[in-house]
Design a protein around this motif. Structure first.
Motif, PDB file in Angstrom:
ATOM      1  N   ALA C 136       0.837  -1.208   0.000  1.00  0.00           N
ATOM      2  CA  ALA C 136       0.000   0.000   0.000  1.00  0.00           C
ATOM      3  C   ALA C 136       0.869   1.255   0.000  1.00  0.00           C
ATOM      4  N   LEU C 137       1.947   1.223   0.773  1.00  0.00           N
ATOM      5  CA  LEU C 137       2.851   2.373   0.848  1.00  0.00           C
ATOM      6  C   LEU C 137       3.535   2.598  -0.505  1.00  0.00           C
ATOM      7  N   ARG C 138       3.999   1.508  -1.099  1.00  0.00           N
ATOM      8  CA  ARG C 138       4.664   1.577  -2.411  1.00  0.00           C
ATOM      9  C   ARG C 138       3.724   2.231  -3.439  1.00  0.00           C
ATOM     10  N   LEU C 139       2.454   1.807  -3.434  1.00  0.00           N
ATOM     11  CA  LEU C 139       1.497   2.342  -4.407  1.00  0.00           C
ATOM     12  C   LEU C 139       1.244   3.825  -4.150  1.00  0.00           C
ATOM     13  N   ALA C 140       1.119   4.194  -2.864  1.00  0.00           N
ATOM     14  CA  ALA C 140       0.856   5.596  -2.528  1.00  0.00           C
ATOM     15  C   ALA C 140       2.043   6.466  -2.915  1.00  0.00           C
ATOM     16  N   VAL C 141       3.250   5.976  -2.647  1.00  0.00           N
ATOM     17  CA  VAL C 141       4.457   6.734  -2.978  1.00  0.00           C
ATOM     18  C   VAL C 141       4.587   6.867  -4.502  1.00  0.00           C
ATOM     19  N   GLN C 142       4.278   5.774  -5.205  1.00  0.00           N
ATOM     20  CA  GLN C 142       4.349   5.820  -6.666  1.00  0.00           C
ATOM     21  C   GLN C 142       3.419   6.899  -7.206  1.00  0.00           C
ATOM     22  N   GLN C 232       5.060  -9.364  -3.535  1.00  0.00           N
ATOM     23  CA  GLN C 232       4.997  -7.893  -3.515  1.00  0.00           C
ATOM     24  C   GLN C 232       5.389  -7.327  -4.883  1.00  0.00           C
ATOM     25  N   ASP C 233       6.424  -7.915  -5.452  1.00  0.00           N
ATOM     26  CA  ASP C 233       6.926  -7.473  -6.760  1.00  0.00           C
ATOM     27  C   ASP C 233       5.832  -7.544  -7.821  1.00  0.00           C
ATOM     28  N   ILE C 234       5.178  -8.688  -7.854  1.00  0.00           N
ATOM     29  CA  ILE C 234       4.103  -8.885  -8.841  1.00  0.00           C
ATOM     30  C   ILE C 234       2.967  -7.902  -8.574  1.00  0.00           C
ATOM     31  N   ALA C 235       2.650  -7.708  -7.294  1.00  0.00           N
ATOM     32  CA  ALA C 235       1.508  -6.853  -6.938  1.00  0.00           C
ATOM     33  C   ALA C 235       1.713  -5.406  -7.378  1.00  0.00           C
ATOM     34  N   VAL C 236       2.914  -4.886  -7.222  1.00  0.00           N
ATOM     35  CA  VAL C 236       3.108  -3.456  -7.498  1.00  0.00           C
ATOM     36  C   VAL C 236       3.499  -3.179  -8.947  1.00  0.00           C
ATOM     37  N   LYS C 237       3.694  -4.209  -9.679  1.00  0.00           N
ATOM     38  CA  LYS C 237       3.998  -4.004 -11.108  1.00  0.00           C
ATOM     39  C   LYS C 237       2.784  -3.451 -11.840  1.00  0.00           C
TER      40      LYS C 237
END
Lengths: 237, 237, 237, 237, 237, 237
Positions: C136-142, C232-237
């Motif tokens: 969730a953090l990765r997506l928000a930061v992206q 996680q890698d697959i999810a945020v791709k």
């Protein structure tokens, strides 16, 4: 005869150990016999919002008993989520008493908080707390004066407190727990060195008393406070 | 060099004064250098409802800091109406640690509460609390055994705790406040005499470490705990 | 044999469904087997007072279980008026873990709150929460980077967490509820991709372990986290 | 001269309207001038757990001010989630005072709660509350006796309370708000008909007084309480 | 035209996914368009003290929104330490509504708690919650009947709820968030299959309406509830 | 026949005594038969933070019952530390209702708080509170206009409220406690003079009703409110 074996007008041993903790601007461990209260004075260069901008400071107090200061363990107020009425009553009394000998204008726009934490209780915790809080306050104020942050001494006098009661018909000084549990009446006196009365809280649940009774308790209290002033004097030297 | 001038594997002076308060079934004032924690053990012949009737007892703990135990005054939890997450985390840790060396069946249907109140803080308050709480517990249990209320000793071993950290790249033992504020990683170890690990809480906010780092911290902790066991031994004799 | 029928070093199925709720700047529903946690990241362009004006941001977390996430209904914390110690301990852990891989200066003066709400619990809710919160953090930061509000990526690495334990004498990976209830020791590891340890919380209530035991649990955790990083890698791709 | 234009030893008009509300076993609206307090006595045939099985009853009190009883609106305690220290101090005082004239054994195993709600405040709310609570209690007890539920009258005497203070150097009786705000010292006396003192709470924040001052205030209080006893007498007839 | 592009009497898509969580005796995830509420029914074989021994059961509800169910993050009630008035109002409404179609005697001495947790909010969360809670309750009751713990079906009918409002002068069905924010009046109807009204909560803050307006909203609500009954029917088959 | 002996469409006696307390900018004691509510309006020249700077004011309400307003004593909310859901529901209703007849822009940047404290309860406390709160508000607003602080009258109309119910099959007006306890359905209507509906809260726990039933209750409510408007008219003249 008192359970403690003391004479009717005899205080318990008073000891005051200053500097008991190192972080506070003033601190002492005061003992009235087996009652031991850690008093610290914390100086903060800010005031609560409702006191700001009046050109004067504030002195306030908080009081607590450690859960096992007493014969049986009492629940911790922090765990229960609120302070009892007794706690609030006592800490309001301590604050009022110390303000009675403080010139808040001379203190300047800062707050001094007296924390009185009872490490061991054997009757008279509030009176020991007031008497010890004065020492902590005196030390903190002295520190401010030594650093030049306060010019004129804001403390106008010494203040001390002691409880008296009527035990089996006889007025006695400085009740310990055994005596307090069996006293017919119980009075706390907060007296200013020099003769003035700052506060009287005299209660009779069950028994009662009259003017003469009240005056006899007050005379005992004067005797007791004289001993406390001497101990305070030595402590802050 | 450490701010404290100590060697990397050097504990602060450990002192344990037993019987610091008279009402508790067991009590001590433990010091790790300037950190001082009053630990009391209170025996109650009743259990919380969810533990009754299982033929075993309970050991639990509460933790608090006096408001002016620290450099600047912290708000009193009782006045704020709730315990912080930090307080709850620490008291749960103390309780779990002491239960790790207690045979609850042998304790019988009673509860012992360890109150750990920090009078003065200079880093490592939770580890001093665990180490001192064991002494208070040991004294209280001994009292129960002396009175014949417990037949077989429910305490299976000694337990002690110490913090270690990585300070400017070097693993060091028993962090004081100045060191702790500047450490890259911080780990608390709770170790049972004889070599077993009861608890590890290793945290790296910012910095991190690997297996080797963890093991080096653990080796330091063993050294420190050995000193603490010796102090405990002397205290309960 | 494990109750789940899994091999000792076998994770449960990991699934991560991103965009599970539409309002949050980042969100996912993460599952470790039957454990399901909804993680959302909320970006707010303001900081709590004590963090303002330092030129850096903050990452924090809140955690909760729905009342019937578990086998029997638990009381709702909002109705009881306070969060349990367990809840506070977990949300502090989640926040610390995510800050361990965030460069707060690069984040700028904004706060990201990770809300981790357990919809269904079957062991390992805190480890699933940390692993999902990172997504969730990765997506928000992206999102912030895509809008040009952040220049340089503040996330320094991936982070994941998994629990390990000693079940009937054997170290096993990713305990489910049945296994957890019967494990002799329980450890949560928060590991950063690349080999560093962010946090170890190893507890033995009753049983204990030594260095070798701790290292074996840590090796299992590395295996488990490798699977999580891939998910996680697959999810945020 | 007093702001109120009254003589130094002159009470405000005292009115007591009994039966002000219909559900309570006893009730009155008492006025000391513009200060109006609704006092109700509620009889419950059960005791709090810690008082059960001792063959005696209990008398307790609760106190509150309506938010706009005062010049400016005060926050509602129910909305703020806690009672102030002042509220708790006052309700403890009311309860203690009424117990001083109640034989709890004769009351039997029941509890009477005195609710004192200030509808309008103009100084002296606690003293009006005590004086009115006695009337409500008297009526409730009379009802129990009329129904034969109590044999012997548990009320041993009348009790009343009044505040006195030193206003511009002169001891005055029954301070109203304007006088109270400017008084140098303030004392509340709770007196039992016949001459006994139940409670003294004398406070000097800023100013102070001595024995003679205290006795002069007490003499004024006796005058005031005599008027209150007469009003109580008429009310309960 | 409505912001949603729907006709005035057009519901959003209704979906009901039963068995969304595995531990609850009944559960579903209900969606009214983008509004999604997780409803669980928990059966407990005990009653709160004040309901025991009357030969009947109880149905109650709790409601909450996840912090980031909404456009901007709302504070978590558990962290703030109390439920808002809005939350309490809604959960009381849900409980009353479900009791309107439950024969509590046939339910027997057990309690069913409906937890309605809003995962995503886009208007109409309370009406979706009531409609979904009925499905969870139906499934839980069916389970009790299948196990023979209940003989006669305690559910007397289906119940559903929908909001209607006056948007730019036109009565419209099933307001979403955008419409709700701009509606002149807002009414929630809880209707029992077969024509009876269980509850009307019609509010006009700013604008107002008359009998005819109320009846037109009610007619729309009947249309909407008919769609919901059909979706409920399919879900519980 | 109604327990009260009233005709189905007969209100209880309505009395409104203005100026019941002297400090509030507007106040009245309103009675619907034996139900008596003290309503005060407090004007404050400040707004809560979230309402500031919008060029308009706010009207809000708080509601409470004195502990012994009812047949049996209810716990004091201030002592329990929180307001019940019922209290919050009612005070939100009162606030919404009064805002429905207030032009907040004309009120200017100030807040008026309506405190509605039930001195004695006999059914219909919330409807009496709304009807009395309007009187207090009207008086407070008049005072502001008389002092020239408000130019144009912000009150757009009179507002009143009354409860109706179905008692033994017959729709009846203005339920008292005995009737309310035994009614099959209960509806509170808040009606604006001139014919508009501000709020309907119609509840059927157990029994239910349909359109025709709802309209019959509404017709009764119109009759009742007409009587209240007349009483309000006389009161504010």
């Amino acid at each position: 005869m008192r359970p403690s074996g003391r004479a009717a007008d005899e205080m318990r041993a008073i000891t005051i150990e200053t500097g008991f903790t190192k972080h506070a601007e003033g601190s002492c461990l005061i003992s009235f016999g087996e009652t031991r209260v850690l008093c610290t004075a914390s100086v903060e260069e800010r005031l609560p919002p409702w006191l700001r901008g009046k050109g004067e400071g504030w002195v306030t107090a908080e009081y607590s008993m450690l859960p096992r200061a007493t014969h049986t363990r009492g629940g911790r107020e922090a765990a229960k989520g609120k302070q009892t009425g007794r706690t609030q009553e006592i800490q309001r009394l301590i604050g009022r008493s110390l303000r009675a000998v403080t010139d808040l204008k001379k203190l300047g726009e800062r707050q001094i908080t007296l924390d009185c934490d009872v490490l061991q209780a054997d009757g008279g915790t509030r009176t020991a707390a007031i008497s010890g809080a004065w020492v902590a306050l005196r030390l903190a104020v002295q520190g401010l004066m030594d650093k030049g942050e306060i010019k004129a001494d804001p403390l106008t006098s010494k203040i001390a407190a002691v409880s008296c009661g009527i035990f089996k018909g006889t007025p006695v000084l400085d009740l310990d727990y055994d005596e307090d549990s069996n006293a017919d009446a119980d009075a706390n006196f907060v007296l200013i060195e020099g003769g003035q009365i700052a506060e009287v809280q005299a209660t009779a649940e069950g028994a009662t008393y009259d003017e003469e009774g009240l005056l006899r308790l007050l005379r005992l209290a004067r005797t007791g406070c004289d001993s406390i002033y001497r101990a305070q004097d030595i402590a802050v030297k």
